[in-house]
Scaffold this motif. Structure first.
Motif, PDB file in Angstrom:
ATOM      1  N   MET A   1       0.840  -1.188   0.000  1.00  0.00           N
ATOM      2  CA  MET A   1       0.000   0.000   0.000  1.00  0.00           C
ATOM      3  C   MET A   1       0.880   1.245   0.000  1.00  0.00           C
ATOM      4  SD  MET A   1      -2.883   0.976   2.775  1.00  0.00           S
ATOM      5  CE  MET A   1      -3.863   2.424   2.652  1.00  0.00           C
ATOM      6  N   LEU A   2       0.564   2.153  -0.931  1.00  0.00           N
ATOM      7  CA  LEU A   2       1.259   3.434  -0.970  1.00  0.00           C
ATOM      8  C   LEU A   2       0.308   4.483  -0.427  1.00  0.00           C
ATOM      9  CD1 LEU A   2       2.742   3.410  -4.598  1.00  0.00           C
ATOM     10  CD2 LEU A   2       4.049   3.326  -2.464  1.00  0.00           C
ATOM     11  N   ALA A   3       0.769   5.299   0.506  1.00  0.00           N
ATOM     12  CA  ALA A   3      -0.062   6.374   1.045  1.00  0.00           C
ATOM     13  C   ALA A   3       0.654   7.694   0.798  1.00  0.00           C
ATOM     14  CB  ALA A   3      -0.291   6.157   2.535  1.00  0.00           C
ATOM     15  N   LEU A   4      -0.035   8.604   0.121  1.00  0.00           N
ATOM     16  CA  LEU A   4       0.571   9.903  -0.186  1.00  0.00           C
ATOM     17  C   LEU A   4      -0.074  10.985   0.661  1.00  0.00           C
ATOM     18  CD1 LEU A   4       0.911   8.247  -2.914  1.00  0.00           C
ATOM     19  CD2 LEU A   4       0.850  10.452  -4.055  1.00  0.00           C
ATOM     20  N   ASP A   5       0.717  11.878   1.201  1.00  0.00           N
ATOM     21  CA  ASP A   5       0.177  13.096   1.807  1.00  0.00           C
ATOM     22  C   ASP A   5       1.200  14.201   1.560  1.00  0.00           C
ATOM     23  OD1 ASP A   5      -2.173  13.474   4.343  1.00  0.00           O
ATOM     24  OD2 ASP A   5      -0.893  15.143   3.698  1.00  0.00           O
ATOM     25  N   ARG A   6       0.704  15.388   1.262  1.00  0.00           N
ATOM     26  CA  ARG A   6       1.641  16.498   1.005  1.00  0.00           C
ATOM     27  C   ARG A   6       2.064  17.182   2.294  1.00  0.00           C
ATOM     28  NH1 ARG A   6      -2.198  21.092  -1.687  1.00  0.00           N
ATOM     29  NH2 ARG A   6      -0.493  21.070  -3.160  1.00  0.00           N
ATOM     30  N   ASP A   7       1.443  16.767   3.409  1.00  0.00           N
ATOM     31  CA  ASP A   7       1.755  17.380   4.704  1.00  0.00           C
ATOM     32  C   ASP A   7       2.835  16.550   5.406  1.00  0.00           C
ATOM     33  OD1 ASP A   7       1.877  18.278   7.292  1.00  0.00           O
ATOM     34  OD2 ASP A   7      -0.292  18.385   7.575  1.00  0.00           O
ATOM     35  N   PRO A   8       4.037  17.105   5.595  1.00  0.00           N
ATOM     36  CA  PRO A   8       5.101  16.325   6.245  1.00  0.00           C
ATOM     37  C   PRO A   8       4.701  15.839   7.636  1.00  0.00           C
ATOM     38  CG  PRO A   8       5.942  18.479   5.496  1.00  0.00           C
ATOM     39  CD  PRO A   8       4.461  18.484   5.267  1.00  0.00           C
ATOM     40  N   GLN A   9       3.864  16.605   8.338  1.00  0.00           N
ATOM     41  CA  GLN A   9       3.441  16.174   9.688  1.00  0.00           C
ATOM     42  C   GLN A   9       2.545  14.935   9.605  1.00  0.00           C
ATOM     43  OE1 GLN A   9       1.839  19.205  12.263  1.00  0.00           O
ATOM     44  NE2 GLN A   9       3.503  20.612  11.860  1.00  0.00           N
ATOM     45  N   ALA A  10       1.694  14.871   8.551  1.00  0.00           N
ATOM     46  CA  ALA A  10       0.813  13.701   8.385  1.00  0.00           C
ATOM     47  C   ALA A  10       1.658  12.471   8.059  1.00  0.00           C
ATOM     48  CB  ALA A  10      -0.197  13.962   7.268  1.00  0.00           C
ATOM     49  N   VAL A  11       2.711  12.658   7.258  1.00  0.00           N
ATOM     50  CA  VAL A  11       3.606  11.550   6.900  1.00  0.00           C
ATOM     51  C   VAL A  11       4.305  11.028   8.155  1.00  0.00           C
ATOM     52  CG1 VAL A  11       5.694  10.956   5.592  1.00  0.00           C
ATOM     53  CG2 VAL A  11       3.906  12.363   4.533  1.00  0.00           C
ATOM     54  N   ALA A  12       4.773  11.945   8.997  1.00  0.00           N
ATOM     55  CA  ALA A  12       5.452  11.547  10.234  1.00  0.00           C
ATOM     56  C   ALA A  12       4.475  10.825  11.165  1.00  0.00           C
ATOM     57  CB  ALA A  12       6.041  12.780  10.917  1.00  0.00           C
ATOM     58  N   ALA A  13       3.225  11.324  11.241  1.00  0.00           N
ATOM     59  CA  ALA A  13       2.234  10.700  12.119  1.00  0.00           C
ATOM     60  C   ALA A  13       1.910   9.286  11.637  1.00  0.00           C
ATOM     61  CB  ALA A  13       0.956  11.549  12.164  1.00  0.00           C
ATOM     62  N   ALA A  14       1.831   9.098  10.317  1.00  0.00           N
ATOM     63  CA  ALA A  14       1.510   7.769   9.785  1.00  0.00           C
ATOM     64  C   ALA A  14       2.654   6.788  10.073  1.00  0.00           C
ATOM     65  CB  ALA A  14       1.249   7.852   8.278  1.00  0.00           C
ATOM     66  N   ALA A  15       3.897   7.280   9.986  1.00  0.00           N
ATOM     67  CA  ALA A  15       5.039   6.400  10.266  1.00  0.00           C
ATOM     68  C   ALA A  15       5.003   5.953  11.728  1.00  0.00           C
ATOM     69  CB  ALA A  15       6.341   7.129   9.950  1.00  0.00           C
ATOM     70  N   LEU A  16       4.594   6.843  12.630  1.00  0.00           N
ATOM     71  CA  LEU A  16       4.500   6.484  14.055  1.00  0.00           C
ATOM     72  C   LEU A  16       3.339   5.517  14.309  1.00  0.00           C
ATOM     73  CD1 LEU A  16       4.989   9.872  15.971  1.00  0.00           C
ATOM     74  CD2 LEU A  16       6.535   7.884  15.925  1.00  0.00           C
ATOM     75  N   ARG A  17       2.279   5.697  13.527  1.00  0.00           N
ATOM     76  CA  ARG A  17       1.068   4.893  13.739  1.00  0.00           C
ATOM     77  C   ARG A  17       1.264   3.445  13.287  1.00  0.00           C
ATOM     78  NH1 ARG A  17      -2.746   2.346  14.190  1.00  0.00           N
ATOM     79  NH2 ARG A  17      -4.967   2.725  13.977  1.00  0.00           N
ATOM     80  N   PHE A  18       2.088   3.229  12.249  1.00  0.00           N
ATOM     81  CA  PHE A  18       2.285   1.875  11.710  1.00  0.00           C
ATOM     82  C   PHE A  18       3.769   1.494  11.693  1.00  0.00           C
ATOM     83  CE2 PHE A  18      -1.536   3.663   9.680  1.00  0.00           C
ATOM     84  CZ  PHE A  18      -2.482   2.714  10.057  1.00  0.00           C
ATOM     85  N   PRO A  19       4.416   1.451  12.866  1.00  0.00           N
ATOM     86  CA  PRO A  19       5.851   1.139  12.858  1.00  0.00           C
ATOM     87  C   PRO A  19       6.067  -0.307  12.400  1.00  0.00           C
ATOM     88  CG  PRO A  19       5.012   1.178  15.109  1.00  0.00           C
ATOM     89  CD  PRO A  19       3.868   1.596  14.224  1.00  0.00           C
ATOM     90  N   GLY A  20       7.080  -0.512  11.565  1.00  0.00           N
ATOM     91  CA  GLY A  20       7.426  -1.867  11.149  1.00  0.00           C
ATOM     92  C   GLY A  20       6.427  -2.511  10.203  1.00  0.00           C
ATOM     93  N   GLU A  21       5.483  -1.756   9.688  1.00  0.00           N
ATOM     94  CA  GLU A  21       4.500  -2.320   8.752  1.00  0.00           C
ATOM     95  C   GLU A  21       5.123  -2.335   7.352  1.00  0.00           C
ATOM     96  OE1 GLU A  21       2.515  -4.112   6.985  1.00  0.00           O
ATOM     97  OE2 GLU A  21       1.006  -3.810   8.563  1.00  0.00           O
ATOM     98  N   VAL A  22       5.610  -3.512   6.946  1.00  0.00           N
ATOM     99  CA  VAL A  22       6.386  -3.562   5.697  1.00  0.00           C
ATOM    100  C   VAL A  22       5.500  -3.435   4.459  1.00  0.00           C
ATOM    101  CG1 VAL A  22       8.337  -4.866   6.616  1.00  0.00           C
ATOM    102  CG2 VAL A  22       6.335  -6.098   5.713  1.00  0.00           C
TER     103      VAL A  22
END
Ligand code: SAM
Length: 268
Positions: A1-22
């Motif tokens: 799954m590719l998830a795009l967001d133009r907001d760097p804060q949203a990208v950082a939040a998503a990385a924290l929400r799904f750690p290690g999700e390959v």
């Protein structure tokens, strides 16, 4: 799954929400770059589905320092991607009055757009307009009528936000790119939050799912003029229970279409 967001804060939040999700890759990119992102990250393989979840997020609206809110004082910024483009305050400082009027009239559907643009112009000659509540007060003084349950600056703030982020241009480019990257049989789902966006989505899906009108009534319609998409159901709106649980969902509209051919439909 590719998830795009133009907001760097949203990208950082998503990385924290799904750690290690390959299976998930979160990419800092605007919808208009969907084609390139699929090429770079998925080798251009056709995708099974695209969901465009448009508009602003609650974290953006609720953080005063992002400058989206007319009730919370903050710098007048409104960029979803603060690394690109100019903040709303810079545009407000330089835009000719007529350009401000047409943006506020068209993107905010504001009847008092001329009065608002002139009030902004009069005010900026004295003091630069740099804060959200400062602009809200100027707009409030220029809008003559009061719509029930709506702050008088709602329409002008919507217009500015759409303009600063080129949201309608992004939506059109994103829809074209989404169609291209989809596999045959893949589905495009779009959640929009106001009538200007929904109109663009509706027209795009209608056009792609129609026969090119040039061939209407003719016995033979060549493949490139046959529909390229099939509408899946009608538009969906949130239930009363969902709106009660999440009032910001109240204006959401979901539309879905399936790609059935690589090309076709009515031209733009
Ligand atoms: C309604 S929110 C939904 C966020 C996410 N889907 C969720 O459910 O938490 C919309 C998101 O889309 C992003 N966005 C809006 N327009 C965009 C565009 N043209 N390109 C990339 N991201 C965009 C915003 O930054 C925001 O984070």
């Amino acid at each position: 799954m590719l998830a795009l967001d133009r907001d760097p804060q949203a990208v950082a939040a998503a990385a924290l929400r799904f750690p290690g999700e390959v299976r998930l890759e979160v990419v800092h990119a605007p919808f208009a770059r969907l084609r390139e992102v699929v090429r770079e990250r998925a080798g251009g393989r056709p995708v099974r589905g695209v969901l465009l979840d448009l508009g602003v997020s609650s974290p953006q609206l609720d953080a005063a320092e992002r400058g989206f809110s007319f009730t919370r004082d903050g710098p007048l910024d409104m960029r979803m991607d603060p690394t690109q483009g100019e903040p709303a305050s810079a545009w407000i400082a330089r835009a000719p009055v007529e350009e401000m009027r047409s943006v506020i009239a068209e993107l905010g559907e504001e009847r008092f757009a001329r009065r608002v643009a002139e009030a902004i112009d009069a005010s900026r000659r004295g003091t630069p307009i740099t804060r959200t509540v400062q602009l809200a007060a100027i707009v409030e003084g220029a809008v003559r009528t009061r719509e029930p349950g709506k702050h008088p600056a709602t329409r002008s703030f919507q217009a500015l936000r759409l303009h600063v982020n080129d949201e309608l241009g992004q939506l059109k480019a994103g829809l074209d790119a989404a169609f291209e990257v989809l596999a045959i049989g893949g589905r495009l789902a779009v959640i929009s939050f106001h009538s200007l966006e929904d109109r663009i989505v509706k027209q795009f899906m209608r056009r792609k799912s129609s026969v090119d009108p040039v061939y209407a009534g003719l016995p033979h319609v060549p493949p490139q003029a046959q529909p390229a998409m099939r509408l899946v159901g009608r538009k969906h709106k949130p239930s009363a229970a969902e709106v009660a649980a999440n009032p910001r969902a109240r204006s959401a509209v979901l539309r879905i279409a399936e790609k059935i051919a690589a090309q076709g439909g009515a031209p733009a």
